[in-house]
Motif scaffolding. Structure first.
Motif, PDB file in Angstrom:
ATOM      1  N   ALA A 213      52.113  34.419  78.485  1.00 44.15           N
ATOM      2  CA  ALA A 213      53.110  35.251  79.157  1.00 44.15           C
ATOM      3  C   ALA A 213      53.611  34.473  80.362  1.00 44.15           C
ATOM      4  O   ALA A 213      52.871  33.665  80.935  1.00 44.15           O
ATOM      5  CB  ALA A 213      52.494  36.578  79.607  1.00 44.15           C
ATOM      6  N   SER A 214      54.855  34.677  80.758  1.00 41.32           N
ATOM      7  CA  SER A 214      55.398  33.917  81.883  1.00 41.32           C
ATOM      8  C   SER A 214      54.869  34.433  83.212  1.00 41.32           C
ATOM      9  O   SER A 214      54.665  33.655  84.148  1.00 41.32           O
ATOM     10  CB  SER A 214      56.927  33.964  81.870  1.00 41.32           C
ATOM     11  OG  SER A 214      57.383  35.302  81.968  1.00 41.32           O
ATOM     12  N   ARG A 215      54.641  35.747  83.320  1.00 40.95           N
ATOM     13  CA  ARG A 215      54.185  36.295  84.593  1.00 40.95           C
ATOM     14  C   ARG A 215      53.366  37.563  84.347  1.00 40.95           C
ATOM     15  O   ARG A 215      53.553  38.258  83.363  1.00 40.95           O
ATOM     16  CB  ARG A 215      55.367  36.574  85.526  1.00 40.95           C
ATOM     17  CG  ARG A 215      56.441  37.458  84.955  1.00 40.95           C
ATOM     18  CD  ARG A 215      57.751  37.335  85.724  1.00 40.95           C
ATOM     19  NE  ARG A 215      57.666  37.842  87.086  1.00 40.95           N
ATOM     20  CZ  ARG A 215      58.583  37.580  88.031  1.00 40.95           C
ATOM     21  NH1 ARG A 215      59.628  36.801  87.769  1.00 40.95           N
ATOM     22  NH2 ARG A 215      58.454  38.072  89.233  1.00 40.95           N
ATOM     23  N   GLY A 216      52.468  37.846  85.284  1.00 44.15           N
ATOM     24  CA  GLY A 216      51.650  39.046  85.188  1.00 44.15           C
ATOM     25  C   GLY A 216      50.168  38.741  85.205  1.00 44.15           C
ATOM     26  O   GLY A 216      49.733  37.656  84.807  1.00 44.15           O
ATOM     27  N   ILE A 217      49.389  39.703  85.696  1.00 41.97           N
ATOM     28  CA  ILE A 217      47.932  39.632  85.681  1.00 41.97           C
ATOM     29  C   ILE A 217      47.392  40.984  85.237  1.00 41.97           C
ATOM     30  O   ILE A 217      47.837  42.038  85.730  1.00 41.97           O
ATOM     31  CB  ILE A 217      47.345  39.290  87.071  1.00 41.97           C
ATOM     32  CG1 ILE A 217      47.790  37.903  87.525  1.00 41.97           C
ATOM     33  CG2 ILE A 217      45.816  39.359  87.054  1.00 41.97           C
ATOM     34  CD1 ILE A 217      47.292  37.524  88.910  1.00 41.97           C
ATOM     35  N   LEU A 218      46.435  40.952  84.324  1.00 41.67           N
ATOM     36  CA  LEU A 218      45.687  42.144  83.941  1.00 41.67           C
ATOM     37  C   LEU A 218      44.218  41.871  84.215  1.00 41.67           C
ATOM     38  O   LEU A 218      43.644  40.940  83.663  1.00 41.67           O
ATOM     39  CB  LEU A 218      45.914  42.498  82.472  1.00 41.67           C
ATOM     40  CG  LEU A 218      45.277  43.819  81.999  1.00 41.67           C
ATOM     41  CD1 LEU A 218      46.141  44.483  80.929  1.00 41.67           C
ATOM     42  CD2 LEU A 218      43.864  43.610  81.463  1.00 41.67           C
ATOM     43  N   ALA A 219      43.644  42.689  85.092  1.00 40.60           N
ATOM     44  CA  ALA A 219      42.240  42.527  85.469  1.00 40.60           C
ATOM     45  C   ALA A 219      41.425  43.678  84.889  1.00 40.60           C
ATOM     46  O   ALA A 219      41.829  44.842  84.976  1.00 40.60           O
ATOM     47  CB  ALA A 219      42.095  42.515  86.988  1.00 40.60           C
ATOM     48  N   THR A 220      40.291  43.352  84.304  1.00 37.04           N
ATOM     49  CA  THR A 220      39.365  44.353  83.783  1.00 37.04           C
ATOM     50  C   THR A 220      38.022  44.151  84.459  1.00 37.04           C
ATOM     51  O   THR A 220      37.448  43.065  84.395  1.00 37.04           O
ATOM     52  CB  THR A 220      39.194  44.224  82.258  1.00 37.04           C
ATOM     53  OG1 THR A 220      40.478  44.277  81.630  1.00 37.04           O
ATOM     54  CG2 THR A 220      38.331  45.362  81.719  1.00 37.04           C
TER      55      THR A 220
ATOM     56  N   VAL B  50      45.161  53.653  81.003  1.00 35.87           N
ATOM     57  CA  VAL B  50      45.118  52.266  81.483  1.00 35.87           C
ATOM     58  C   VAL B  50      46.520  51.662  81.429  1.00 35.87           C
ATOM     59  O   VAL B  50      47.305  51.988  80.537  1.00 35.87           O
ATOM     60  CB  VAL B  50      44.133  51.410  80.665  1.00 35.87           C
ATOM     61  CG1 VAL B  50      42.703  51.849  80.892  1.00 35.87           C
ATOM     62  CG2 VAL B  50      44.475  51.434  79.185  1.00 35.87           C
ATOM     63  N   PRO B  51      46.851  50.768  82.358  1.00 32.49           N
ATOM     64  CA  PRO B  51      48.182  50.170  82.407  1.00 32.49           C
ATOM     65  C   PRO B  51      48.255  48.864  81.630  1.00 32.49           C
ATOM     66  O   PRO B  51      47.232  48.280  81.249  1.00 32.49           O
ATOM     67  CB  PRO B  51      48.371  49.908  83.902  1.00 32.49           C
ATOM     68  CG  PRO B  51      46.974  49.561  84.368  1.00 32.49           C
ATOM     69  CD  PRO B  51      46.031  50.410  83.530  1.00 32.49           C
ATOM     70  N   GLY B  52      49.483  48.377  81.438  1.00 35.30           N
ATOM     71  CA  GLY B  52      49.729  47.065  80.859  1.00 35.30           C
ATOM     72  C   GLY B  52      50.564  46.228  81.812  1.00 35.30           C
ATOM     73  O   GLY B  52      51.185  46.743  82.746  1.00 35.30           O
ATOM     74  N   MET B  53      50.616  44.918  81.578  1.00 31.93           N
ATOM     75  CA  MET B  53      51.306  44.025  82.508  1.00 31.93           C
ATOM     76  C   MET B  53      52.793  44.348  82.641  1.00 31.93           C
ATOM     77  O   MET B  53      53.363  44.229  83.716  1.00 31.93           O
ATOM     78  CB  MET B  53      51.123  42.565  82.078  1.00 31.93           C
ATOM     79  CG  MET B  53      49.733  42.011  82.319  1.00 31.93           C
ATOM     80  SD  MET B  53      49.639  40.196  82.269  1.00 31.93           S
ATOM     81  CE  MET B  53      50.128  39.852  80.584  1.00 31.93           C
ATOM     82  N   LYS B  54      53.433  44.759  81.550  1.00 34.22           N
ATOM     83  CA  LYS B  54      54.869  45.032  81.622  1.00 34.22           C
ATOM     84  C   LYS B  54      55.196  46.285  82.433  1.00 34.22           C
ATOM     85  O   LYS B  54      56.349  46.482  82.814  1.00 34.22           O
ATOM     86  CB  LYS B  54      55.460  45.150  80.216  1.00 34.22           C
ATOM     87  CG  LYS B  54      55.801  43.810  79.593  1.00 34.22           C
ATOM     88  CD  LYS B  54      56.737  43.959  78.415  1.00 34.22           C
ATOM     89  CE  LYS B  54      57.199  42.595  77.927  1.00 34.22           C
ATOM     90  NZ  LYS B  54      58.144  42.717  76.794  1.00 34.22           N
TER      91      LYS B  54
END
Length: 342
Positions: A238-245, A277-281
């Protein structure tokens, strides 16, 4: 009142993101752009998506006239901001987006970055730029050290739980999925399209990631004792974004309540209803952070998921949020952009 700002390192991704956000800011104006490798060029040639803006040409740092500059954003590579910030005129306030001033202890900096700090006195004076936790200090600071994007995401989902004492501090596992722009704009083989597409890979495995220095510093300060999380980041296509668990031991309802209570009045941090729960988009291109909590199938265990845009809330957006405080402006000025979707 309009404040003139300089963006030092405007040719990198965070520099371009600063320009994009400042374009709609009611009280900031770009007075100077520097980028030594792109000096002499129009910003439209460096980043065509900014061609509609009336911007100064890119120059070298030495060519910037700081006499009319109120604040400088230093979006320079790590280990270069130290000397640049030390040489800036005293009237210029600074938000540094590099790693150079994040760690308060010069010995810790040398441990994680492999070289002595070139401006240790300034390093000790810098205020850590996690806005929601250091507002008062940031408003009075001359130099604010922007957080690492991974470090910010992990802290947003874990720090309130550490402060509230609702989780086991010795059993914290943190897993991050990070977009490619987090590695910067420089050409690197592992970031080639043919290398990244259809691939996900862990990196800095086993406690070697430099943002662990920030986690150690901030989590330990919040807890009043040493806290070391188990942390692995992963590069995703992906070009941008962070998903932390994060995986923690503690009552899920108490975990959710601690986060909701801590962020209830925050304009940019939103805790979702329990079980969502959320997603990067969901936050792409915005200064937002979304956080969700789910109860694990095992008793007294919770899973927390948080997302930010690494270039906005993880870097340039948070830098502007800090600058707003430093200049006495509304903290949200220029930052209430809705996410770009899909």
């Amino acid at each position: 009142m309009t404040h003139n700002v300089a963006i030092l390192g405007a040719s990198g991704y965070t520099g371009a993101e600063l320009v994009r956000l400042i374009a709609s800011h009611p009280a900031l104006k770009v007075g100077a752009l520097s980028g030594n490798s792109k000096a002499g060029r129009a910003m439209a040639d460096v980043y065509p998506h900014l061609r509609h803006l009336d911007l100064p040409h890119v120059t070298t740092i030495q060519q910037v006239d700081f006499s009319g500059i109120d604040l400088a954003f230093c979006a320079l590579p790590h280990a270069t901001s130290q000397a640049v910030v030390a040489d800036l005129p005293g009237h210029v306030r600074v938000v540094d987006l590099s790693a150079d001033f994040r760690l308060r202890d010069p010995e810790e900096y040398e441990k994680w970055y492999g070289k002595p700090h070139a401006a240790p006195e300034m390093q000790r004076q810098a205020v850590y730029g996690l806005t929601e936790f250091y507002r008062g200090h940031i408003a009075r600071a001359r130099l604010v050290a922007g957080t690492g994007c991974n470090a910010a995401t992990g802290q947003f989902i874990l720090r309130p739980l550490i402060e509230a004492g609702v989780i086991d501090l010795d059993r914290i596992i943190l897993d991050l999925k990070v977009g490619a722009s987090g590695a910067g704009r420089a050409a690197r083989e592992h970031l080639l399209t043919a290398e990244m597409v259809e691939n996900v890979g862990a990196y800095a495995v086993g406690g070697r990631h430099r943002h662990l220095g920030e986690f150690d510093q901030e989590f330990s300060a919040a807890a009043g004792r040493r806290v070391e999380v188990q942390f692995t980041p992963h590069l995703v296509p992906a070009s941008r974004g962070i998903l932390a668990t994060a995986y923690v031991e503690g009552d899920p309802a108490a975990v959710h309540r601690a986060l909701a209570d801590r962020y209830g009045g925050e304009p940019f941090l939103h805790v979702l209803p329990m079980g969502q729960v959320p997603g990067m988009k969901d936050v792409r291109g915005s200064n937002l952070c979304h956080i969700g909590v789910v109860a694990d199938r095992r008793a007294n265990r919770a899973i927390i998921v948080g997302v930010i845009d690494n270039l906005t809330k993880g870097s340039s957006g948070q830098a502007i949020q800090n600058a707003n405080l430093m200049l006495g402006l509304d903290e949200t000025a220029g930052l209430m952009l809705a996410p770009v979707f899909p």
